[in-house]
Design a protein around this motif. Structure first.
Motif, PDB file in Angstrom:
ATOM      1  N   ALA A  93       9.669  12.093  -6.423  1.00  0.00           N
ATOM      2  CA  ALA A  93      10.928  12.560  -5.837  1.00  0.00           C
ATOM      3  C   ALA A  93      10.657  13.688  -4.860  1.00  0.00           C
ATOM      4  N   GLY A  94       9.743  14.571  -5.220  1.00  0.00           N
ATOM      5  CA  GLY A  94       9.363  15.647  -4.308  1.00  0.00           C
ATOM      6  C   GLY A  94       8.715  15.125  -3.046  1.00  0.00           C
ATOM      7  N   ALA A  95       7.931  14.058  -3.187  1.00  0.00           N
ATOM      8  CA  ALA A  95       7.306  13.447  -2.013  1.00  0.00           C
ATOM      9  C   ALA A  95       8.361  12.867  -1.079  1.00  0.00           C
ATOM     10  N   LEU A  96       9.387  12.252  -1.666  1.00  0.00           N
ATOM     11  CA  LEU A  96      10.472  11.721  -0.826  1.00  0.00           C
ATOM     12  C   LEU A  96      11.223  12.851  -0.126  1.00  0.00           C
ATOM     13  N   ILE A  97      11.565  13.888  -0.893  1.00  0.00           N
ATOM     14  CA  ILE A  97      12.281  15.030  -0.301  1.00  0.00           C
ATOM     15  C   ILE A  97      11.422  15.693   0.766  1.00  0.00           C
ATOM     16  N   GLY A  98      10.185  15.976   0.406  1.00  0.00           N
ATOM     17  CA  GLY A  98       9.281  16.614   1.357  1.00  0.00           C
ATOM     18  C   GLY A  98       9.013  15.740   2.574  1.00  0.00           C
ATOM     19  N   GLY A  99       8.952  14.431   2.360  1.00  0.00           N
ATOM     20  CA  GLY A  99       8.725  13.515   3.476  1.00  0.00           C
ATOM     21  C   GLY A  99       9.867  13.516   4.471  1.00  0.00           C
ATOM     22  N   LEU A 117       2.438   6.414  -2.486  1.00  0.00           N
ATOM     23  CA  LEU A 117       3.505   7.299  -2.956  1.00  0.00           C
ATOM     24  C   LEU A 117       3.265   7.720  -4.405  1.00  0.00           C
ATOM     25  N   VAL A 118       2.823   6.802  -5.254  1.00  0.00           N
ATOM     26  CA  VAL A 118       2.544   7.130  -6.648  1.00  0.00           C
ATOM     27  C   VAL A 118       1.365   8.097  -6.743  1.00  0.00           C
ATOM     28  N   ILE A 119       0.316   7.866  -5.967  1.00  0.00           N
ATOM     29  CA  ILE A 119      -0.857   8.744  -5.998  1.00  0.00           C
ATOM     30  C   ILE A 119      -0.513  10.143  -5.499  1.00  0.00           C
ATOM     31  N   MET A 148       0.819  -1.196   0.000  1.00  0.00           N
ATOM     32  CA  MET A 148       0.000   0.000   0.000  1.00  0.00           C
ATOM     33  C   MET A 148       0.859   1.254   0.000  1.00  0.00           C
ATOM     34  N   GLY A 149       2.046   1.216   0.583  1.00  0.00           N
ATOM     35  CA  GLY A 149       2.908   2.389   0.654  1.00  0.00           C
ATOM     36  C   GLY A 149       3.371   2.874  -0.709  1.00  0.00           C
ATOM     37  N   ILE A 150       3.706   1.957  -1.600  1.00  0.00           N
ATOM     38  CA  ILE A 150       4.163   2.323  -2.946  1.00  0.00           C
ATOM     39  C   ILE A 150       3.014   2.958  -3.727  1.00  0.00           C
TER      40      ILE A 150
END
Length: 78
Positions: free
Chosen positions: A36-42, A6-8, A1-3
């Protein structure tokens, strides 16, 4: 569910970021920028995420995507 989440979130954040910065990009580029922005922002806004929930994750993803687009336009797209 995490992947899938992340895509959504990445797709939504990439769409918002490309529209805010008036960048024309294809769907795959938009999703990749958003992810990538979600990872950085996370990573940067992890504390905010624990305080405010999923909305903070979207805000962090959009901010990370905006930063990534700015870096891309400044250094790569020349």
């Amino acid at each position: 569910m995490g992947i899938i989440w992340l895509v959504i979130i990445g797709a939504a954040a990439g769409f918002l970021a490309t529209r805010l910065m008036r960048v024309e990009a294809d769907i795959i580029t938009t999703v990749v920028i958003g992810m990538a922005g979600a990872l950085i922002g996370g990573f940067v806004l992890r504390f905010l995420l624990s305080m405010m929930g999923a909305f903070a994750g979207l805000v962090g993803a959009v901010l990370g995507s905006l930063l990534l687009i700015w870096l891309w336009q400044t250094y790569v797209k020349k």
